[in-house]
Design a protein around this motif. Structure first.
Motif, mmCIF file in Angstrom:
data_model
loop_
_atom_site.group_PDB
_atom_site.id
_atom_site.type_symbol
_atom_site.label_atom_id
_atom_site.label_comp_id
_atom_site.label_asym_id
_atom_site.label_seq_id
_atom_site.Cartn_x
_atom_site.Cartn_y
_atom_site.Cartn_z
ATOM 1 N N LYS A 171 2.815 -8.516 -5.488
ATOM 2 C CA LYS A 171 1.989 -8.438 -4.465
ATOM 3 C C LYS A 171 2.421 -8.411 -2.874
ATOM 4 O O LYS A 171 1.700 -8.126 -2.100
ATOM 5 N N PRO A 189 -2.818 -1.617 -6.830
ATOM 6 C CA PRO A 189 -2.947 -2.024 -8.136
ATOM 7 C C PRO A 189 -3.476 -0.593 -8.741
ATOM 8 O O PRO A 189 -3.893 0.421 -8.202
ATOM 9 N N GLN A 196 -9.953 -3.666 -3.737
ATOM 10 C CA GLN A 196 -8.438 -3.940 -3.842
ATOM 11 C C GLN A 196 -7.929 -3.356 -2.578
ATOM 12 O O GLN A 196 -7.071 -3.926 -1.979
#
Ligand code: AMP
Length: 297
Positions: A171, A189, A196
């Motif tokens: 991340k 992702p 996101q």
């Protein structure tokens, strides 16, 4: 969607509703980073940076998309339009534009990210070619139109933009130390959704704001994104010796309008963006206060 873009592009070219100036490409590497210079002399006709966003007349009244040219309109829904770029350097360069005027300097919303990712994934799947999305925000970003728009372009064949090998699965935010200017990259992702993408954007924007504030600079930045990653580059100036650089330049796709500009770009390489942004520095861990002390995020 993509076949409508191709059809509209061919029609608009025939009726001279758009100009298409394919450029001469020169490929180079700087410390392992791929760079393509494109000499597109026809771009001299294009309105200069800030010209449709400047002071004379309100930005809204100067927007080319408040009353969009139907010859350049590909499709629309109640919130967004897909428009062809009137001054194309690559075939099928298109834009996602808000239907109602919104300032380009406002941040990208979750809805903007949802629409942008939809368009990007459709373009990739339907054309079989990889696309890049980009957004120029703020007076030093190289933007020329004040109406909110995100642009899309096919990546040149066999061109690997440096964030491909820099972005990582986890991340954290990354930067490539072989790139001389400050930038922040984060992986998206797989099949990222709007929420996101908006979270990655706000994380990268936080780093950008922190760096610009440290240098007492107002907010200006470039964003580039693919299905795999997003990159943001803080900006301090719009042009160097008359050469304006926008988000595309930050991935290594640099445009020259004349042989003179080309010679300067070749000499400077990626260093030119250091002068228009801020010097490279490793990504700093940021801390956010909470009631127990400080938490990394
Ligand atoms: P930016 O310069 O980042 O603000 O992006 C604006 C884009 O819109 C540029 O790529 C221009 O070539 C393009 N553009 C400028 N005027 C028009 C217009 N009237 N119709 C369609 N595209 C335009």
């Amino acid at each position: 969607m993509y076949s409508a873009i191709e059809t509209r592009f061919a029609e608009a070219l025939k009726t001279s509703s758009l100009s298409f100036t394919p450029g001469r490409e020169i490929r180079r590497q700087y410390k392992g980073v791929n760079v393509i210079f494109t000499l597109a002399a026809g771009l001299q006709k294009k309105p200069s940076c800030g010209s449709q966003a400047g002071n004379a007349g309100s930005p809204r009244s100067k927007s080319p998309w408040v009353n969009p040219d139907p010859n350049l309109l590909v499709e629309q829904n109640d919130r967004y339009m897909i428009m062809l770029n009137k001054f194309a350097v690559t075939k099928y360069h298109f834009l996602l534009v808000t239907k109602v005027f919104e300032p380009q300097e406002s941040p990208l919303s979750e809805s903007d990210w949802g629409a942008a990712l939809d368009v990007l994934c459709q373009a990739n799947a339907e054309s079989g070619r990889r696309h890049i999305g980009f957004f120029n925000c703020g007076p030093a970003s190289g933007a020329s139109v004040a109406h909110k728009h995100i642009q899309f372009m096919t990546l040149p064949e066999d061109f690997v933009p440096f964030p491909d090998s820099t972005a990582s699965e986890d991340k954290d935010v990354y930067a490539n130390e072989n790139v001389p200017f400050a930038h922040y990259i984060q992986s998206l992702p797989v099949q990222a959704n709007a929420e996101q993408a908006a979270m990655v954007y706000s994380n990268l924007l936080g780093h950008t704001l922190t760096l610009l504030a440290r240098h007492e600079l107002p907010l200006s930045y470039n964003i580039v994104f693919t299905e795999q990653w997003m990159m943001i580059t803080p900006r301090s100036a719009e042009s160097y010796e008359g050469i304006s650089i926008n988000a595309l330049g930050t991935t290594g796709l640099l445009l020259a309008k004349s042989e003179k500009d080309l010679a300067l770009l070749e000499k400077e390489g990626f260093e030119i963006i250091k002068k228009l942004g801020l010097p490279y520095e490793p990504v700093m861990v940021r801390f956010m206060p909470d009631h127990t002390g400080y938490t990394r995020y």
